[in-house]
Design an enzyme around this catalytic site. Structure first.
Site, PDB file in Angstrom:
ATOM      1  N   GLU A   1      -4.386   6.202  13.250  1.00 16.70           N
ATOM      2  CA  GLU A   1      -3.766   7.412  13.804  1.00 16.70           C
ATOM      3  C   GLU A   1      -2.943   8.048  12.689  1.00 16.70           C
ATOM      4  O   GLU A   1      -2.101   7.384  12.079  1.00 16.70           O
ATOM      5  CB  GLU A   1      -2.904   7.057  15.015  1.00 16.70           C
ATOM      6  CG  GLU A   1      -3.717   6.514  16.187  1.00 16.70           C
ATOM      7  CD  GLU A   1      -4.867   7.425  16.609  1.00 16.70           C
ATOM      8  OE1 GLU A   1      -4.692   8.656  16.603  1.00 16.70           O
ATOM      9  OE2 GLU A   1      -5.951   6.902  16.910  1.00 16.70           O
TER      10      GLU A   1
ATOM     11  N   LYS B   1       2.601  -5.779   9.070  1.00 18.67           N
ATOM     12  CA  LYS B   1       3.313  -5.375   7.860  1.00 18.67           C
ATOM     13  C   LYS B   1       4.181  -4.169   8.205  1.00 18.67           C
ATOM     14  O   LYS B   1       3.690  -3.055   8.315  1.00 18.67           O
ATOM     15  CB  LYS B   1       2.334  -4.973   6.755  1.00 18.67           C
ATOM     16  CG  LYS B   1       3.019  -4.770   5.429  1.00 18.67           C
ATOM     17  CD  LYS B   1       2.361  -3.727   4.544  1.00 18.67           C
ATOM     18  CE  LYS B   1       2.814  -2.333   4.811  1.00 18.67           C
ATOM     19  NZ  LYS B   1       4.252  -2.065   4.621  1.00 18.67           N
TER      20      LYS B   1
ATOM     21  N   GLU C   1       1.014  18.943   6.100  1.00 17.79           N
ATOM     22  CA  GLU C   1       2.067  18.306   6.890  1.00 17.79           C
ATOM     23  C   GLU C   1       3.309  18.137   6.017  1.00 17.79           C
ATOM     24  O   GLU C   1       3.257  17.465   4.988  1.00 17.79           O
ATOM     25  CB  GLU C   1       1.593  16.937   7.391  1.00 17.79           C
ATOM     26  CG  GLU C   1       2.584  16.306   8.344  1.00 17.79           C
ATOM     27  CD  GLU C   1       2.175  14.912   8.814  1.00 17.79           C
ATOM     28  OE1 GLU C   1       1.750  14.094   7.973  1.00 17.79           O
ATOM     29  OE2 GLU C   1       2.317  14.642  10.024  1.00 17.79           O
TER      30      GLU C   1
ATOM     31  N   CYS D   1       4.806  12.825  14.195  1.00 19.00           N
ATOM     32  CA  CYS D   1       3.431  13.266  13.973  1.00 19.00           C
ATOM     33  C   CYS D   1       3.114  14.431  14.896  1.00 19.00           C
ATOM     34  O   CYS D   1       2.304  15.287  14.587  1.00 19.00           O
ATOM     35  CB  CYS D   1       2.473  12.110  14.216  1.00 19.00           C
ATOM     36  SG  CYS D   1       2.733  11.345  15.810  1.00 19.00           S
TER      37      CYS D   1
HETATM   38  P1  NAD Z   1       2.444   6.119   5.256  1.00 18.20           P
HETATM   39  O1  NAD Z   1       0.983   6.397   5.393  1.00 18.20           O
HETATM   40  O2  NAD Z   1       3.091   6.400   3.983  1.00 18.20           O
HETATM   41  O3  NAD Z   1       2.726   4.578   5.586  1.00 18.20           O
HETATM   42  C1  NAD Z   1       2.273   3.968   6.788  1.00 18.20           C
HETATM   43  C2  NAD Z   1       2.156   2.477   6.551  1.00 18.20           C
HETATM   44  O4  NAD Z   1       1.119   2.226   5.611  1.00 18.20           O
HETATM   45  C3  NAD Z   1       3.425   1.844   5.979  1.00 18.20           C
HETATM   46  O5  NAD Z   1       3.630   0.583   6.576  1.00 18.20           O
HETATM   47  C4  NAD Z   1       3.057   1.689   4.520  1.00 18.20           C
HETATM   48  O6  NAD Z   1       3.774   0.665   3.881  1.00 18.20           O
HETATM   49  C5  NAD Z   1       1.588   1.351   4.608  1.00 18.20           C
HETATM   50  N1  NAD Z   1       0.829   1.535   3.373  1.00 18.20           N
HETATM   51  C6  NAD Z   1       1.100   2.339   2.331  1.00 18.20           C
HETATM   52  N2  NAD Z   1       0.156   2.204   1.377  1.00 18.20           N
HETATM   53  C7  NAD Z   1      -0.740   1.321   1.849  1.00 18.20           C
HETATM   54  C8  NAD Z   1      -1.939   0.761   1.331  1.00 18.20           C
HETATM   55  N3  NAD Z   1      -2.414   1.096   0.138  1.00 18.20           N
HETATM   56  N4  NAD Z   1      -2.620  -0.137   2.095  1.00 18.20           N
HETATM   57  C9  NAD Z   1      -2.183  -0.474   3.320  1.00 18.20           C
HETATM   58  N5  NAD Z   1      -1.035   0.004   3.834  1.00 18.20           N
HETATM   59  C10 NAD Z   1      -0.322   0.891   3.122  1.00 18.20           C
HETATM   60  O7  NAD Z   1       3.157   6.914   6.462  1.00 18.20           O
HETATM   61  P2  NAD Z   1       4.706   6.963   6.808  1.00 18.20           P
HETATM   62  O8  NAD Z   1       5.419   7.788   5.819  1.00 18.20           O
HETATM   63  O9  NAD Z   1       5.216   5.607   7.101  1.00 18.20           O
HETATM   64  O10 NAD Z   1       4.661   7.728   8.210  1.00 18.20           O
HETATM   65  C11 NAD Z   1       4.561   9.113   8.332  1.00 18.20           C
HETATM   66  C12 NAD Z   1       3.146   9.531   8.633  1.00 18.20           C
HETATM   67  O11 NAD Z   1       2.679   8.872   9.807  1.00 18.20           O
HETATM   68  C13 NAD Z   1       3.025  11.011   8.936  1.00 18.20           C
HETATM   69  O12 NAD Z   1       1.865  11.507   8.323  1.00 18.20           O
HETATM   70  C14 NAD Z   1       2.885  11.043  10.453  1.00 18.20           C
HETATM   71  O13 NAD Z   1       2.234  12.192  10.947  1.00 18.20           O
HETATM   72  C15 NAD Z   1       2.097   9.812  10.701  1.00 18.20           C
HETATM   73  N6  NAD Z   1       2.242   9.348  12.069  1.00 18.20           N
HETATM   74  C16 NAD Z   1       1.177   9.469  12.908  1.00 18.20           C
HETATM   75  C17 NAD Z   1       1.290   9.080  14.238  1.00 18.20           C
HETATM   76  C18 NAD Z   1       0.130   9.214  15.185  1.00 18.20           C
HETATM   77  O14 NAD Z   1       0.183   8.634  16.257  1.00 18.20           O
HETATM   78  N7  NAD Z   1      -0.894   9.967  14.852  1.00 18.20           N
HETATM   79  C19 NAD Z   1       2.485   8.562  14.699  1.00 18.20           C
HETATM   80  C20 NAD Z   1       3.561   8.444  13.805  1.00 18.20           C
HETATM   81  C21 NAD Z   1       3.421   8.842  12.490  1.00 18.20           C
END
Ligand code: NAD
Length: 516
Positions: free
Chosen positions: A287, A206, A416, A321
């Protein structure tokens, strides 16, 4: 099958005119396709849903990059069904064949690297070098897993027994739901999905609603390389509809998630609940976010430290991140470092990613509002030294912002922000600096700048984070070189790009045969 040793894909040198030209041509060719409709991909079939949503260029918010399908829970069911069908075949494909397929896909992506980067420039606002690094990491995943598949295929030895022989082998799990963020729209989905596929699993992916178009290059190179239909299914749609349906589905065996702490915790909790008909405990890798500290000590090369702190804090607008969103400086050099830091940040120009500005837009309206809200909080919590306002342009532009003299407990030092905002914190000495760095719910990356070997040793044992860098920026992890993942609320620390990663997608099986 004697594969050469793994080597990281080199970055493109954009000071070379032919590379600039290739990038401009790729951007023009992708621009000519803007507005393209992306199908759901289920069992290889291209499917339309009743409704669609637009992916927008954050550099130019009235420009639609692509139209993606809003999948329903029924589509999720179909995709899981198709993935289980494909699993029956894919799990038995010999590791050598899977490995060879990955290498063919790597070659295809290499040939399409400018095009893949151009999608990211236009869809998520990465400048050329950031987009190119994302593609290079994606190629690295293909090359790295092509070798890891073969290593895991060897199994493990067991202790000899006089009457039996035992085989310790690794079996895939089944259908894996892959849920990536938007900020590394090729490298992160590919890292997770390829880990699953390399191990013999099948995937329902997804994509993030902010970056669906970029994913299709992944699908195309895998299909061209010979991936059977149903091994990689793509179901676009909202987190609430598609994400929840996937995570709660009784026939999903594992969830591989990268994203925010908030969503990761929710997934972890939901996946833990055994649904009617479910015959396993779901495995979850998650992650999540970071609030990473760059520590600068008085015994450091200050110029190098300041340059690295700027790249760590503002590279890709602070939307990594691993971003160094806290700069912790020891008292004797605090004023000097702060002055030099602010001078460099002031010089960063903001503008469209397509025109390759060092600082581009933030991803969307929601992020834009949230970052500006944090900046207002920062104005009460710290001393604003530069930025602090939206920047001009047709996209979601925010000035690179520095707050000084921030209390380590302040919200802008704890939460963050995921934007171009750095909180500078004064430490009494090195001990205090480490204590400040560790004062976080997160524990993803960190950097320490010092030439003192004792302090380096202290940081190695006491700085509580998954990826610690000494005398180097805290972003830009390379596959194989810096296996990546965080402690605490930064997630399950699965270390993608490392030697343990495939294990998360496998289950060991022991077969013991009694001698006659
Ligand atoms: P997000 O958590 O908003 O979304 C991530 C994914 O989860 C998206 O595909 C989103 O559609 C999906 N999602 C949202 N609600 C959901 C639900 N209820 N059930 C299942 N899936 C759902 O994060 P984002 O804005 O896309 O990305 C930014 C975040 O990601 C930041 O916090 C960043 O630090 C983190 N990040 C972490 C790493 C790592 O390796 N630790 C790497 C990149 C980004």
């Amino acid at each position: 099958m004697g594969l050469s040793e793994f080597r990281n894909e080199p970055f493109t040198d954009f000071t070379q005119e032919p590379n600039q030209q290739a990038m401009r041509e790729a951007l023009a060719s992708v621009e000519a396709r803007l507005g393209v409709e992306l199908p759901l991909v289920i069992g290889g079939a291209r499917i339309r849903a009743d409704e669609r949503f637009a992916s927008i260029n954050p550099s130019k918010k009235d420009q639609v990059v692509a139209l993606a399908q809003k999948a329903t829970a029924q589509h999720v069911d179909q995709a899981i069904e198709a993935a289980w069908r494909a699993f029956q075949v894919w799990k038995r494909v010999p590791p050598e064949e899977r490995s060879a397929l990955f290498l063919r896909a790597a070659d295809r992506l290499r040939r399409r690297k400018f095009e893949a980067a151009a999608w990211m420039v236009l869809e998520v606002g990465k400048n050329w070098a950031e987009a190119d690094a994302d593609v290079a990491e994606a190629i690295d995943h293909l090359e790295y897993f092509a070798r890891e598949i073969l290593r895991y295929a060897e199994g493990k030895p067991t202790v000899p027994h006089p009457q039996e022989v035992s085989y310790y082998t690794y079996e895939p799990l089944g259908v894996v739901a892959v849920i990536p963020p938007w900020n590394f729209p090729l490298a992160i989905p590919m890292g997770m999905a390829l880990g699953a596929i390399a191990a013999g699993n099948t995937v329902v992916l997804k994509p993030s609603s902010d970056a669906p178009a970029t994913i299709y290059t992944f699908l195309e190179i895998m299909e061209e390389a010979g991936l059977p239909p149903g091994v990689l299914n793509i179901v676009t749609g909202s987190g609430a509809t598609v994400g929840d349906a996937l995570v709660q589905h009784p026939r999903v065996r594992m969830v591989a998630f990268t994203g925010s702490r908030e969503v990761g915790c929710r997934i972890y909790e939901q996946a833990a609940k055994v649904q009617p008909g479910q015959i396993w405990l779901k495995r979850v890798i998650a992650e999540m976010g970071g609030k990473n500290a760059v520590v600068v000590d008085e015994e450091a090369d200050l110029e190098e430290a300041v340059a690295a702190a700027v790249v760590s804090g503002y590279g890709y607008q602070g939307q990594k991140c691993s971003a160094g969103s806290r700069l912790v400086v020891t008292q004797p050099v605090y004023d000097r470092v702060l002055e030099a830091f602010v001078e460099r940040v002031r010089a960063l120009e903001v503008g469209p990613a397509k025109d390759n500005y060092p600082v581009g837009p933030v991803i969307n309206e929601r992020a834009y509002r949230s970052i500006l809200d944090f900046i207002e909080v920062g104005k009460r919590e710290g001393r604003l030294l530069c930025g602090g306002e939206p920047a001009d342009g047709e996209g979601y532009y925010i000035q690179p912002t520095v707050f000084a003299d921030v209390d380590p407990q302040a919200r802008i030092a704890q939460e963050e922000i995921f934007g171009p905002v750095v909180a500078v914190i004064r430490a009494r000495d090195f001990d205090h600096a480490l204590a400040i760095a560790n004062n976080s719910q997160y524990g993803l990356t960190g950097a320490v700048f010092t030439r003192n070997p004792e302090k380096i040793a202290r940081a190695r044992s006491e700085f509580w984070c998954g990826n610690l860098y000494i005398n180097r920026k805290c972003t830009g992890a390379l596959v194989g070189v810096h296996p990546f993942g965080g402690f605490n609320m930064s997630g399950t620390d699965t270390k993608v790009g490392g030697p343990d990663y495939l294990l998360y997608f496998l289950q060991p099986k022991v077969t013991s045969i009694k001698f006659r």
